[in-house]
Scaffold this motif. Structure first.
Motif, short mmCIF file in Angstrom:
data_model
loop_
_atom_site.label_atom_id
_atom_site.label_comp_id
_atom_site.label_asym_id
_atom_site.label_seq_id
_atom_site.Cartn_x
_atom_site.Cartn_y
_atom_site.Cartn_z
N SER A 162 0.70 -1.18 -0.12
CA SER A 162 -0.20 -0.17 -0.10
C SER A 162 0.74 1.13 0.06
CB SER A 162 -1.15 -0.11 1.15
OG SER A 162 -1.73 1.12 1.08
N PRO A 163 0.89 2.25 -1.17
CA PRO A 163 1.82 3.34 -1.26
C PRO A 163 0.75 4.36 -0.45
CG PRO A 163 0.89 2.83 -3.23
CD PRO A 163 0.52 1.81 -2.59
N ASP A 164 1.33 5.51 -0.26
CA ASP A 164 0.64 6.99 0.00
C ASP A 164 -0.46 7.14 -0.88
OD1 ASP A 164 0.42 10.02 -0.05
OD2 ASP A 164 0.80 9.28 1.93
N ALA A 165 -1.68 7.55 -0.16
CA ALA A 165 -2.88 7.86 -0.88
C ALA A 165 -2.65 8.62 -2.12
CB ALA A 165 -4.17 8.51 -0.08
N LYS A 166 -1.84 9.65 -1.99
CA LYS A 166 -1.30 10.55 -3.23
C LYS A 166 -0.87 9.83 -4.42
CE LYS A 166 -0.99 14.75 -0.48
NZ LYS A 166 -0.03 16.03 -0.04
N VAL A 167 -0.06 8.87 -3.92
CA VAL A 167 0.56 8.08 -5.04
C VAL A 167 -0.48 7.12 -5.60
CG1 VAL A 167 2.28 6.26 -5.51
CG2 VAL A 167 2.82 8.00 -3.86
N LYS A 168 -1.47 6.71 -4.97
CA LYS A 168 -2.57 5.77 -5.61
C LYS A 168 -3.43 6.51 -6.52
CE LYS A 168 -3.26 2.48 -1.79
NZ LYS A 168 -4.44 2.02 -0.62
N ALA A 169 -3.52 7.84 -6.12
CA ALA A 169 -4.19 8.88 -7.01
C ALA A 169 -3.74 9.06 -8.33
CB ALA A 169 -4.73 10.30 -6.16
N SER A 170 -2.34 9.24 -8.12
CA SER A 170 -1.53 9.49 -9.40
C SER A 170 -1.54 8.19 -10.26
CB SER A 170 0.02 9.82 -8.92
OG SER A 170 0.00 11.14 -8.04
N MET A 171 -1.43 7.17 -9.67
CA MET A 171 -1.36 6.03 -10.69
C MET A 171 -2.86 5.70 -11.23
SD MET A 171 0.62 3.51 -7.80
CE MET A 171 0.55 1.94 -9.04
N ASN A 172 -3.78 6.02 -10.57
CA ASN A 172 -5.00 5.75 -11.22
C ASN A 172 -5.35 6.91 -12.25
OD1 ASN A 172 -5.88 3.90 -9.21
ND2 ASN A 172 -6.82 5.40 -8.09
N GLU A 173 -4.67 8.21 -12.03
CA GLU A 173 -5.02 9.10 -13.17
C GLU A 173 -3.97 8.74 -14.30
OE1 GLU A 173 -3.88 13.03 -11.77
OE2 GLU A 173 -5.33 13.26 -10.38
N ILE A 174 -2.87 8.03 -13.88
CA ILE A 174 -2.00 7.58 -15.34
C ILE A 174 -2.70 6.42 -15.97
CG2 ILE A 174 0.02 6.25 -15.77
CD1 ILE A 174 1.60 7.89 -13.29
N ASN A 175 -3.33 5.68 -15.31
CA ASN A 175 -4.12 4.48 -15.73
C ASN A 175 -5.29 4.95 -16.68
OD1 ASN A 175 -2.31 2.33 -14.92
ND2 ASN A 175 -3.40 2.23 -13.05
N ALA A 176 -5.96 5.96 -16.07
CA ALA A 176 -7.02 6.52 -16.76
C ALA A 176 -6.80 7.17 -17.84
CB ALA A 176 -7.62 7.60 -15.92
N SER A 177 -5.54 7.89 -18.10
CA SER A 177 -5.05 8.72 -19.23
C SER A 177 -4.81 7.61 -20.28
CB SER A 177 -3.92 9.58 -18.79
OG SER A 177 -4.38 10.53 -17.76
N ARG A 178 -4.02 6.71 -19.71
CA ARG A 178 -3.55 5.57 -20.97
C ARG A 178 -4.68 5.03 -21.68
NH1 ARG A 178 -0.71 2.70 -17.62
NH2 ARG A 178 -1.89 1.22 -17.06
N ARG A 179 -5.74 4.79 -20.73
CA ARG A 179 -6.84 3.93 -21.24
C ARG A 179 -7.84 5.05 -22.22
NH1 ARG A 179 -7.94 -0.96 -18.85
NH2 ARG A 179 -6.90 -1.21 -17.15
#
Length: 282
Positions: free
Chosen positions: A159-176
């Motif tokens: 489990s990374p920090d909540a901000k890191v999770k949000a950034s990873m989700n944004e990256i995945n959303a942009s890629r999709r």
């Protein structure tokens, strides 16, 4: 554990009950004497006494370790260690370690904090099985000496920090979204290509139909001219063509007039048209 006492004039007996999947430790005047298997036992108290028991059931220890990855992201790694005491090594398990859970926790910390910093965050998520395997191998080699068997180790969460999770989700959303746009553009391209192919096929078939129509008209005109020349003496094919052109001219005027249009016309136009068509074939 249940205890029962019986007192007599010649001594004192102590009845000791050991439960299933447990081992009792008996000391005689402070010195280890023997192990008690499950069941009812008679202990000569106070010379002998049961100083403790060990459970042979599989136990689980959840360890939470904070460390950072190679790309400097702090993560919380949760490791579940499943272990049990070996019945034949109960002496080592009871006397050689005072805090087995703390010992296991220390080795888990050591392995996790030496393995995860070599991996980037994405690699750490995909290497959970490798981390668990390293922890199990290290613990098995160490804890077996102390009478403990390591049954399994599981990395249950990273489990990374909540901000890191949000950034990873944004990256995945942009890629999709990018992939979706690419697929949509490819679909539009396919639709346009298919539409162009369909239009080309339609034009080809239309031209083929027009060519067949004109060929049929020419064949009909040729047959009409031939029959008219044979039926009426003194007429030439040129006279027949003049008549046909004049007939077509009036048909055209009739069609145009049906649309309420007023056009200036001159019958001499037919002769001029005939002259122009004849000149184009010379």
């Amino acid at each position: 554990m249940e205890e029962y006492a019986r007192t007599g004039p010649r001594g004192c007996c102590h009845f000791q009950c050991v439960r299933t999947q447990e081992v009792g430790i008996v000391e005689d005047l402070g010195q280890f004497k023997r192990l008690l298997s499950p069941g009812l036992h008679i202990i000569m108290w106070p010379c002998s006494s049961v100083v403790g028991t060990l459970s042979l059931r599989i136990q689980q220890l959840d360890v939470f370790c904070e460390t950072k990855t190679r790309d400097n992201v702090f993560v919380q790694v949760a490791v579940a260690v499943q272990y049990r005491v070996l019945a034949e090594s109960a002496y080592e398990a009871f006397y050689r370690l005072s805090d087995p859970r703390g010992q296991i926790q220390s080795y888990v910390f050591d392995v996790v904090r030496s393995t995860v910093p070599k991996l980037e965050l994405d690699e750490a998520f995909s290497s959970k099985e490798d981390i668990a395997s390293d922890v199990k191998e290290r613990l098995t080699n160490v804890m077996q000496e102390y009478g403990y068997e390591i049954r399994n180790t599981l990395v249950t969460d990273i489990s990374p920090d909540a901000k890191v999770k949000a950034s990873m989700n944004e990256i995945n959303a942009s890629r999709r979204l990018k992939e979706a746009a690419s697929h949509k553009a490819e679909a539009d391209k396919t639709k346009q290509v298919k539409a162009a192919e369909a239009e080309a096929e339609a034009r080809y078939l239309s031209g083929l139909g027009v060519a067949r129509q004109r060929k049929a008209i020419i064949n009909g005109l040729q047959s009409s001219v031939s029959e008219f020349s044979e039926s009426v003496e003194g007429t030439s094919p040129k006279d027949v063509m003049d008549i046909l052109l004049l007939s077509q001219y009036f048909d055209t005027l009739s069609t145009v007039g049906a649309n309420n249009l007023f056009l200036e016309h001159d019958p001499s136009t037919v002769g001029k048209l005939q002259t122009a068509v004849g000149a184009s074939f010379k």
